[in-house]
Design an enzyme around this catalytic site. Sequence first.
Site, PDB file in Angstrom:
ATOM      1  N   ARG A 125       2.596  -7.129  13.191  1.00 25.94           N
ATOM      2  CA  ARG A 125       3.574  -6.194  12.627  1.00 25.94           C
ATOM      3  C   ARG A 125       3.689  -5.096  13.657  1.00 25.94           C
ATOM      4  O   ARG A 125       2.728  -4.382  13.920  1.00 25.94           O
ATOM      5  CB  ARG A 125       3.089  -5.671  11.274  1.00 25.94           C
ATOM      6  N   HIS A 128       4.853   0.957  14.815  1.00 29.03           N
ATOM      7  CA  HIS A 128       5.912   1.640  14.071  1.00 29.03           C
ATOM      8  C   HIS A 128       5.329   2.849  13.340  1.00 29.03           C
ATOM      9  O   HIS A 128       4.115   3.075  13.341  1.00 29.03           O
ATOM     10  CB  HIS A 128       6.569   0.678  13.076  1.00 29.03           C
ATOM     11  N   HIS A 130       6.539   5.804   9.852  1.00 25.87           N
ATOM     12  CA  HIS A 130       7.513   6.074   8.782  1.00 25.87           C
ATOM     13  C   HIS A 130       7.210   7.404   8.114  1.00 25.87           C
ATOM     14  O   HIS A 130       6.144   7.989   8.338  1.00 25.87           O
ATOM     15  CB  HIS A 130       7.565   4.947   7.750  1.00 25.87           C
ATOM     16  N   GLU A 134       1.062   5.225   4.034  1.00 24.77           N
ATOM     17  CA  GLU A 134       0.870   3.800   3.754  1.00 24.77           C
ATOM     18  C   GLU A 134      -0.577   3.550   3.351  1.00 24.77           C
ATOM     19  O   GLU A 134      -1.496   3.818   4.123  1.00 24.77           O
ATOM     20  CB  GLU A 134       1.222   2.979   4.999  1.00 24.77           C
ATOM     21  N   GLU A 196       9.875  -1.372   3.591  1.00 29.45           N
ATOM     22  CA  GLU A 196       9.222  -1.932   4.763  1.00 29.45           C
ATOM     23  C   GLU A 196      10.255  -2.452   5.759  1.00 29.45           C
ATOM     24  O   GLU A 196       9.963  -2.643   6.943  1.00 29.45           O
ATOM     25  CB  GLU A 196       8.307  -3.080   4.306  1.00 29.45           C
TER      26      GLU A 196
HETATM   27 MN    MN Z   1       3.633   0.829   8.231  1.00 28.76          MN
END
Ligand code: MN
Length: 416
Positions: A125, A128, A130, A134, A196
Amino acid sequence: MTNLLRREFLVGAAASAAALGVAATAKAASFGNPDRPAEGSINAKSPTSLDDPGPQNPALANQFPSMQDPPPTDVNGQPLFWASFNNAPKRIQNGGWAREVTQADFAISKDIAGVNMRLAQNGIRELHWHQQAEWAIMLDGTCRVTVLDEEGRPQVGDVQNGDLWYFPAGLPHSLQGLGSTGAEFLLAFDNGMSTEFNTLLVTDWFAHTPPDVLSMNFGVPADAFKNIPLNQRWIFQGTDPGPLAADQRAVRSPKGAPPHPFVFPLSSMAPTRQSRGGSVHIIDSRNFNVSKTVAMARVTVKPGAMRELHWHPNADEWQYYVKGKARMTVFDTGPKATTADFKAGDIGYVRKSLGHYVQNMGNTDMVFLEIFKSDRYAEVSLSDWLRHAPPELVMQHLNISRETLVQLSNVSPNIV
Ligand code: MN
Ligand code: MN
């Protein structure tokens, strides 16, 4: 409604039922079947009241016995508090997949958006970040996580089935499935509208920055970036990252390591509370220091047992059912009481301070997670409250004997 109005209403219902030629069934409210007017199949005496001749999908409908036939103590009309990953579309790419249930799918879920993700062996993944925090729990396999905190202190860690991680809002991170098992996990974002599928991706930013700016920012010729991907990777197939210690050495910074780890070894933690009916593990910022916006209780309920009547004074509860068969009833003002059925991969939601209990309906252990947008886990137990209120006061409310009152669960057992 006053008692007088209530009586009048019941008489009226009986009279009109008689006028229609239907057996007059209304009678004084009874224990377990409170009339107001009566709900539930036990009160549907006319021959065709329970018929359901319209379109059906029995394979789906049969999953929900409590919705098909609610107990007569239910008074329905609450917003739907059941959702599931089982019918959430998967976004599948080479290297893994993810599916999500956000507030856009599940209107009541204001505090938490849930994601279920699978990373193949070495599936990545991508790097990244945000705007929301999380929180995660591993459901299968092993995963390598990387994160950098706002002081420039990096952490790389491996988590196993049952372990947790927490990344505060805005901190950059990545995930990679390890070994032949890869990894599967549940993510909870502390905002119901998070998704997501819409995060800030390192590949997106590179592709959308002019080459001369990249060159100036990193101090290398623009040409060095001529092979960057022009589209985001999101999830992609990577290669074996090698031993953890090597990655940890490679990321080392003069600023040191984060003072509190961003991963938590729940798989090796002893239960917070345990009784004959099951066990509870509670993890919040008191034992997992970085987890400042998410608290969690993992509850195991033995066959025939029940998570007792209780509520949470500080936050809504977002639930994830890990295994077994469960039934939950949620109580609200009105009065309203709604019962729903849950299986593995399903999601439940209980608004702050609404009463609820969860029964194990199967013959195996039932495990579910209670997740809260809060720095700490908090709970009020109904039996604890009644045991610690003046006895005369409680006896006058409930018309129970002193002997019964004494027998009410003495200590808050969580699971009965
Ligand atoms: Mn994440
Ligand atoms: Mn609860």
